[in-house]
Design an enzyme around this catalytic site. Structure first.
Site, short mmCIF file in Angstrom:
data_model
loop_
_atom_site.label_atom_id
_atom_site.label_comp_id
_atom_site.label_asym_id
_atom_site.label_seq_id
_atom_site.Cartn_x
_atom_site.Cartn_y
_atom_site.Cartn_z
N GLY A 111 0.84 -1.21 0.00
CA GLY A 111 0.00 0.00 0.00
C GLY A 111 0.86 1.25 0.00
N GLY A 170 1.02 3.80 4.17
CA GLY A 170 2.18 3.05 3.67
C GLY A 170 3.39 3.94 3.48
N HIS A 227 -20.96 9.06 5.23
CA HIS A 227 -20.73 10.51 5.28
C HIS A 227 -22.02 11.18 4.83
CE1 HIS A 227 -19.14 14.44 4.39
NE2 HIS A 227 -17.95 14.10 4.83
N GLU A 245 -16.88 17.70 4.42
CA GLU A 245 -17.41 18.40 5.58
C GLU A 245 -16.79 19.79 5.72
OE1 GLU A 245 -17.99 15.54 8.85
OE2 GLU A 245 -16.80 16.98 9.98
N ARG A 289 -20.65 12.70 12.08
CA ARG A 289 -21.24 12.23 10.81
C ARG A 289 -22.33 11.19 10.98
NH1 ARG A 289 -15.52 11.71 7.64
NH2 ARG A 289 -15.29 13.96 7.42
N HIS A 303 -18.52 5.61 3.35
CA HIS A 303 -17.32 6.43 3.35
C HIS A 303 -16.11 5.82 4.03
CE1 HIS A 303 -15.08 10.12 3.09
NE2 HIS A 303 -14.98 10.24 4.39
N GLU A 315 -6.46 2.92 7.11
CA GLU A 315 -7.86 2.49 7.15
C GLU A 315 -8.01 0.97 7.23
OE1 GLU A 315 -10.42 4.62 4.46
OE2 GLU A 315 -12.11 3.28 4.86
N LEU A 362 -6.74 11.05 8.29
CA LEU A 362 -5.40 11.42 7.84
C LEU A 362 -4.44 11.45 9.03
CD1 LEU A 362 -6.18 14.15 5.13
CD2 LEU A 362 -5.64 11.74 4.79
C1 LIG Z 1 -13.40 11.18 -0.97
C2 LIG Z 1 -12.73 11.02 0.35
C3 LIG Z 1 -12.38 12.15 1.10
C4 LIG Z 1 -11.76 12.01 2.34
N1 LIG Z 1 -11.42 13.13 3.04
C5 LIG Z 1 -10.75 13.01 4.21
C6 LIG Z 1 -10.28 14.15 4.92
O1 LIG Z 1 -10.43 15.28 4.49
N2 LIG Z 1 -9.64 13.98 6.09
C7 LIG Z 1 -9.43 12.74 6.61
O2 LIG Z 1 -8.84 12.64 7.68
N3 LIG Z 1 -9.85 11.62 5.94
C8 LIG Z 1 -10.49 11.74 4.76
N4 LIG Z 1 -10.89 10.60 4.09
C9 LIG Z 1 -10.50 9.28 4.59
C10 LIG Z 1 -9.05 9.03 4.25
O3 LIG Z 1 -8.70 9.70 3.07
C11 LIG Z 1 -8.75 7.54 4.05
O4 LIG Z 1 -9.23 6.83 5.15
C12 LIG Z 1 -7.25 7.34 3.96
O5 LIG Z 1 -6.70 8.15 2.96
C13 LIG Z 1 -6.86 5.89 3.71
O6 LIG Z 1 -5.45 5.88 3.57
P1 LIG Z 1 -4.63 4.51 3.52
O7 LIG Z 1 -3.19 4.89 3.42
O8 LIG Z 1 -5.05 3.66 4.66
O9 LIG Z 1 -5.15 3.81 2.20
P2 LIG Z 1 -5.31 4.34 0.69
O10 LIG Z 1 -4.91 5.75 0.53
O11 LIG Z 1 -6.65 3.92 0.24
O12 LIG Z 1 -4.20 3.51 -0.06
C14 LIG Z 1 -4.30 2.11 -0.19
C15 LIG Z 1 -3.07 1.64 -0.91
O13 LIG Z 1 -3.05 0.23 -0.88
C16 LIG Z 1 -2.81 -0.26 -2.17
N5 LIG Z 1 -3.47 -1.56 -2.27
C17 LIG Z 1 -4.74 -1.88 -1.96
N6 LIG Z 1 -4.95 -3.18 -2.17
C18 LIG Z 1 -3.79 -3.70 -2.61
C19 LIG Z 1 -3.37 -4.99 -3.01
N7 LIG Z 1 -4.19 -6.03 -3.02
N8 LIG Z 1 -2.10 -5.15 -3.44
C20 LIG Z 1 -1.24 -4.09 -3.48
N9 LIG Z 1 -1.59 -2.86 -3.11
C21 LIG Z 1 -2.85 -2.67 -2.68
C22 LIG Z 1 -3.33 0.78 -3.12
O14 LIG Z 1 -2.65 0.70 -4.35
C23 LIG Z 1 -2.99 2.06 -2.37
O15 LIG Z 1 -1.67 2.46 -2.65
C24 LIG Z 1 -11.51 10.72 2.86
C25 LIG Z 1 -11.85 9.59 2.11
C26 LIG Z 1 -12.48 9.75 0.88
C27 LIG Z 1 -12.87 8.50 0.13
#
Ligand SMILES: Cc1cc2nc3c(=O)[nH]c(=O)nc-3n(C[C@H](O)[C@H](O)[C@H](O)COP(=O)(O)OP(=O)(O)OC[C@H]3O[C@@H](n4cnc5c(N)ncnc54)[C@H](O)[C@@H]3O)c2cc1C
Length: 578
Positions: A12, A17, A238, A251, A282, A348, A379, A396
């Protein structure tokens, strides 16, 4: 066999990541595997901001942030983790600033901060400016900043490699198996440490803010290998997704003063939450909307209400909310300068996920037994700082605080002592069989209907409002879908960038995540945070102040459920009032 060997493999390349990678870039050999090009990760879609009690705009304290997080999570938050989140948010945000993140600034040059739902001053007295932001593209800036830094620090990326399996031997994680999407080859990554940072699974619902790639791969892979999933029934809707499409209107809009209107032109949130109004958490605002619609006050009797930003004026809209107002123009043909925007709640965020301790180590039971060599952050993980409902801009922070902690723990505590565990014999057997099985089958149903029916079912039966009846319907439907999925057939049986193959594997992962979600929801006979049951409308601390752990069983629809206590340090559960 395509074989690779690294001290640490991070799966990830989103915020979590990359933040882990940044801690490990000096010294250890590390690889980041990502099914997407890193800057396409869903973190890039985050709009509103990242919470940290910097106090740049008005008085603020990490303790207030911790309290809001615990209360917002309806007291299902592990408070030791909530404390770490609120305390370390401050340093983690300054790390990002020092790496070059272009935050909006106050006139005297400090990081600017805005209001967000559930964030309050002095333990709930009224809203506070706590969310640091870069216009409405905060996540985009986080990804760009950390990806640049990772490249500078020579992190090795395997882009467009999809993890299919997690390897364990001698009671330790020892690698992952991945599909190279470019040519369909299977690769084994042997490692002393695996970090799962694969994000959420919003694509299980029809109306969602989540990108196509948010399919719960990390959760499903771990679940199949005997690791439990924690609190999966806690899934957040959301309040403000674009009507029928689900694309998010942050928001931040309400933080900047936008409000919600029903068919009578009434700001109905004031009736339900007199103090925080539109900035109540929310889970509550989503329920207010659902209730307005149920009582016939949706716009023109339909299943949506309005978000109005027009009164903020063009200048403020353009300076602070440029992207999201563009979404309304482009996707709905509505001009937010003058017109209200039709919105409805949209799936969401997963509060639940792979259980970890506050160092990011994966734990596997009620006693928090650590699985050596396996970490999870972001997440995909459940540390549990969000409990039953996450506050805006607290995800974030979760990524950067716990991504950072996991990376630091690996570097300082785990790697100095860790050895490579031997690979199991035939390490890629499971993944190869899965892929070859799919590529060779010539009869059976293709994926479209199974996917559509899953997403409709989750929307209808496992949405903002649930009941025994709806969840039993969901269980029955899931069993049927799982059986049909077992005989699925591809139309494209080639190996070069076979996106159908990828989507079918993702669909299988969504089914696993949905199973744990439904089972947890059916067994939790209370209403808490995002989990609202019409047949048990009250929170029940006597019986359910505990985390659900769902273990996969061979019987479809029936994971084994166990429960572990919530860590309470300072704030005793109280009724939530906003
Ligand atoms: C539209 C939107 C707006 C948001 N706004 C906010 C905000 O303003 N503030 C806030 O705090 N939160 C916000 N959130 C929530 C927050 O953005 C997410 O919870 C967070 O970014 C998730 O980050 P992550 O690093 O866990 O995963 P992600 O950013 O989803 O990254 C997942 C990674 O895993 C990789 N991956 C997945 N499956 C595999 C696999 N099988 N093999 C290899 N790689 C894989 C993908 O390629 C990617 O690189 C928002 C979410 C959304 C959807």
């Amino acid at each position: 066999m395509n074989y690779h060997k690294f001290d640490v493999v991070i799966v990830g390349a989103g915020g979590a990541g990359l933040m882990s990678a940044m801690q490990l870039a000096h010294g250890a050999s590390i690889a980041v595997i990502s099914k997407l090009y890193p800057t396409r990760s869903h973190t890039g879609a985050a709009q509103g901001g990242v919470a940290a009690a910097l106090g740049n705009q008005e008085e603020d304290h990490w303790k207030w942030h911790m309290f809001d997080t615990v209360k917002g999570g309806d007291y299902l938050v592990d408070q030791d983790a909530g404390e770490v989140l609120a305390r370390e948010a401050i340093d983690a945000v300054y790390d990002l600033e020092h790496w070059g993140l272009p935050f909006n600034r106050t006139p005297d040059g400090k990081i600017d901060q805005r209001r967000f739902g559930g964030h309050s001053r002095n333990f709930g007295e009224g809203p506070v400016r706590r969310s640091c932001y870069a216009a409405d593209r905060t996540g985009h800036m986080i990804l760009q900043t950390m990806y640049q830094q990772s490249i500078k620090n020579q992190v090795r990326f395997f882009n467009e490699y999809m993890m299919l399996d997690l390897l364990m031997s001698d009671g330790q994680a020892c690698g992952v198996v991945a599909l190279c999407l470019r040519d369909g080859t299977i690769h084994t990554f042997h490692a002393k440490t695996v970090v799962l940072a694969t994000g959420g699974y919003g694509r299980a619902w029809r109306i969602t803010s989540n990108a196509l790639a948010c399919t719960g791969d990390g959760m499903a892979v771990a679940y199949r290998r005997g690791i439990p999933l924690e609190d999966m029934e806690m899934y957040q809707f959301h309040p403000t997704g674009l009507y029928k499409i689900g694309i998010l209107l942050s928001e931040a809009a309400r933080g900047e003063g936008a409000y919600l209107l029903n068919n009578e032109g009434e700001r109905f949130c004031i009736r339900y939450a007199p103090t925080m109004q539109e900035l109540a958490p929310r889970d509550m605002v989503s329920r207010f909307i659902v209730q307005e619609i149920a009582e016939g006050r949706g716009i023109d009797g339909k299943d949506y209400v309005y978000l109005s930003v027009a009164h903020l004026g063009k200048e403020k809209i353009d300076a602070k909310l440029p992207d999201i107002t563009d979404f309304a123009r482009n996707y709905l043909g509505v001009e937010p300068y003058y017109e209200p925007v039709p919105i409805q709640p949209t799936a969401h965020y997963a509060m639940g996920g792979i259980p970890t301790d506050i160092e990011g180590r994966v734990v596997t039971d009620e006693q928090n037994s650590v699985l050596p060599g396996l970490y999870a952050a972001g997440e995909v993980a459940c540390v549990s700082v969000h409990g039953a409902n996450r506050l805006g801009t607290n995800s974030l922070v979760d990524l950067i605080v716990f991504g950072r902690r996991a990376g630091k723990h690996i570097a300082a505590k785990w790697l100095p002592e860790a050895e490579f565990a031997p690979l199991p014999s035939d390490p890629d057997a499971y993944a190869t069989e899965m892929v070859e099985g799919l590529l060779s089958r010539t009869t059976g149903e293709t994926q479209e209907n199974i996917r559509a029916e899953l997403r409709d079912m989750m929307m209808e039966y496992v949405g903002v409002v649930r009941s025994e009846e709806s969840l039993k319907n969901a269980t029955a439907k899931l069993v049927e879908l799982k059986e049909r999925f077992g005989a699925i057939r591809l139309m494209d049986r080639t190996r070069t960038f076979n996106t159908e193959l990828m989507e079918v594997i993702e669909l299988g992962n969504l089914i696993e995540c949905s199973e744990a979600t439904i089972a947890g929801a059916l067994a939790r006979k209370e209403s808490r945070g995002a989990h609202y049951r019409t047949d048990f409308e009250k929170r029940d601390d006597a019986n359910f102040l505990s985390h659900t752990l769902a273990y996969r069983s061979e019987t479809a629809g029936a994971p084994e459920l166990r429960y572990k206590p919530v860590v309470i340090t300072e704030f005793q559960p109280k009724e939530r009032k906003y």
